[in-house]
Design a protein around this motif. Structure first.
Motif, PDB file in Angstrom:
ATOM      1  N   UNK A  29      36.132  38.165  36.338  1.00 32.98           N
ATOM      2  CA  UNK A  29      37.065  37.412  35.499  1.00 32.98           C
ATOM      3  C   UNK A  29      36.958  37.867  34.047  1.00 32.98           C
ATOM      4  N   UNK A  30      38.069  37.791  33.343  1.00 38.28           N
ATOM      5  CA  UNK A  30      38.098  38.131  31.923  1.00 38.28           C
ATOM      6  C   UNK A  30      39.139  37.255  31.247  1.00 38.28           C
ATOM      7  N   UNK A  59      46.106  28.485  36.826  1.00 39.59           N
ATOM      8  CA  UNK A  59      45.577  27.917  35.581  1.00 39.59           C
ATOM      9  C   UNK A  59      44.139  27.439  35.786  1.00 39.59           C
ATOM     10  N   UNK A  60      43.186  28.354  35.865  1.00 30.23           N
ATOM     11  CA  UNK A  60      41.793  27.946  36.065  1.00 30.23           C
ATOM     12  C   UNK A  60      41.224  27.240  34.839  1.00 30.23           C
ATOM     13  N   UNK A 128      40.683  46.771  39.075  1.00 30.70           N
ATOM     14  CA  UNK A 128      39.841  45.920  39.915  1.00 30.70           C
ATOM     15  C   UNK A 128      40.290  46.003  41.360  1.00 30.70           C
ATOM     16  N   UNK A 129      41.604  45.915  41.578  1.00 30.90           N
ATOM     17  CA  UNK A 129      42.132  46.042  42.925  1.00 30.90           C
ATOM     18  C   UNK A 129      43.610  46.416  42.894  1.00 30.90           C
ATOM     19  N   UNK A 130      44.047  47.019  43.999  1.00 26.34           N
ATOM     20  CA  UNK A 130      45.446  47.370  44.204  1.00 26.34           C
ATOM     21  C   UNK A 130      45.909  46.703  45.489  1.00 26.34           C
ATOM     22  N   UNK A 131      47.052  46.020  45.427  1.00 29.42           N
ATOM     23  CA  UNK A 131      47.575  45.337  46.607  1.00 29.42           C
ATOM     24  C   UNK A 131      49.024  45.736  46.853  1.00 29.42           C
ATOM     25  N   UNK A 132      49.362  45.891  48.129  1.00 25.88           N
ATOM     26  CA  UNK A 132      50.750  46.154  48.503  1.00 25.88           C
ATOM     27  C   UNK A 132      51.301  44.952  49.232  1.00 25.88           C
ATOM     28  N   UNK A 202      39.059  35.779  42.003  1.00 27.91           N
ATOM     29  CA  UNK A 202      38.739  35.724  40.571  1.00 27.91           C
ATOM     30  C   UNK A 202      38.131  34.388  40.169  1.00 27.91           C
ATOM     31  N   UNK A 203      38.742  33.298  40.598  1.00 34.23           N
ATOM     32  CA  UNK A 203      38.409  31.992  40.016  1.00 34.23           C
ATOM     33  C   UNK A 203      37.981  30.925  41.025  1.00 34.23           C
ATOM     34  N   UNK A 204      37.856  31.294  42.301  1.00 38.80           N
ATOM     35  CA  UNK A 204      37.322  30.363  43.272  1.00 38.80           C
ATOM     36  C   UNK A 204      38.362  29.503  43.945  1.00 38.80           C
ATOM     37  N   UNK A 205      37.932  28.741  44.962  1.00 35.29           N
ATOM     38  CA  UNK A 205      38.868  28.009  45.806  1.00 35.29           C
ATOM     39  C   UNK A 205      39.599  26.870  45.120  1.00 35.29           C
ATOM     40  N   UNK A 206      38.994  26.231  44.109  1.00 36.59           N
ATOM     41  CA  UNK A 206      39.686  25.101  43.487  1.00 36.59           C
ATOM     42  C   UNK A 206      40.943  25.555  42.750  1.00 36.59           C
ATOM     43  N   UNK A 207      40.830  26.650  42.008  1.00 33.78           N
ATOM     44  CA  UNK A 207      42.016  27.194  41.329  1.00 33.78           C
ATOM     45  C   UNK A 207      43.030  27.682  42.346  1.00 33.78           C
TER      46      UNK A 207
END
Length: 225
Positions: A29-30, A59-60, A128-132, A202-207
């Motif tokens: 995360x950044x 919106x974490x 960090x990652x590439x997604x299609x 990035x921010x976990x299950x709650x976000x």
């Protein structure tokens, strides 16, 4: 209730839901996570708009306050408007010659060019990652990003994909497949599930849960690792 309050309430409403079982590591995360949507001629609208909405709405809580860490933007071979499916015209924010290095790259179904695939190959090495999404997997396959990995694509193109990419372990069942730095989603709306999965990394299950709730996304496939 404003947007921030609604997202916060959504997180509380989903607190009892089962957590995402991660088989891939969390992403770093950044303060600003740059998400580049690579567009080309006939880029699919929902492949693009679905994940865009996910990243836009996440919106974490960071240091006790809600944040907007994802910065989505479009990139194309040139700054000329791109004609997407259904005739939607989109003005790219960047060309491949001017775009900043992204943290996440999203590749929807499209007619790509050699130049944009060259940019994708180079940018993916530092992302960090590439997604299609959907047949965007063909673009990843054509630059070797999927060799030796499991991957998926739109079900109507399974046979063509398997024939063109014999080094890729095609997965015909899941909504998405995440290899850590490279991930592929099936057709169309499955890109929403993969984008929610990325938010969770990035921010976990709650976000992740709060974002799905805000989107009123009823499907639960994003919970799967």
């Amino acid at each position: 209730m404003n947007r921030r309050e609604l997202v916060a309430a959504s997180a509380a409403a989903f607190a009892a839901a089962p957590a995402l079982a991660q088989s891939v590591p969390p992403l770093p995360a950044s303060k600003m996570i740059k998400v580049a949507f690579l567009l080309g001629d006939n880029a699919n609208v929902i492949d693009t708009a679905g994940p865009w909405e996910v990243f836009q709405d996440a919106m974490p809580m960071v240091d006790g306050r809600h944040t907007h860490p994802f910065f989505p933007f479009t990139v194309a071979p040139t700054l000329e408007p791109v004609r997407m499916t259904g005739g939607l015209l989109v003005q790219p924010a960047y060309s491949i010659d001017t775009v900043p290095q992204p943290d996440v790259i999203v590749v929807p179904a499209q007619r790509s060019t050699e130049a944009s695939r060259a940019w994708l190959r180079a940018a993916s090495d530092k992302a960090h990652m590439t997604m299609s999404v959907c047949t965007g997997a063909f673009q990843l396959g054509r630059i070797g990003l999927l060799d030796g990995r499991p991957a998926t694509t739109h079900h109507a193109f399974f046979d063509a994909f398997e024939k063109e990419f014999p080094k890729v372990a095609l997965q015909r069942g899941p909504r998405f497949v995440d290899n850590g730095r490279i991930a592929t989603a099936g057709g169309l709306t499955s890109g929403i599930d993969l984008a929610l999965h990325v938010v969770g990394r990035y921010f976990g299950p709650e976000t992740q849960k709060a974002t799905a709730r805000y989107l009123e996304h009823a499907g639960g496939d994003w919970r799967q690792a």
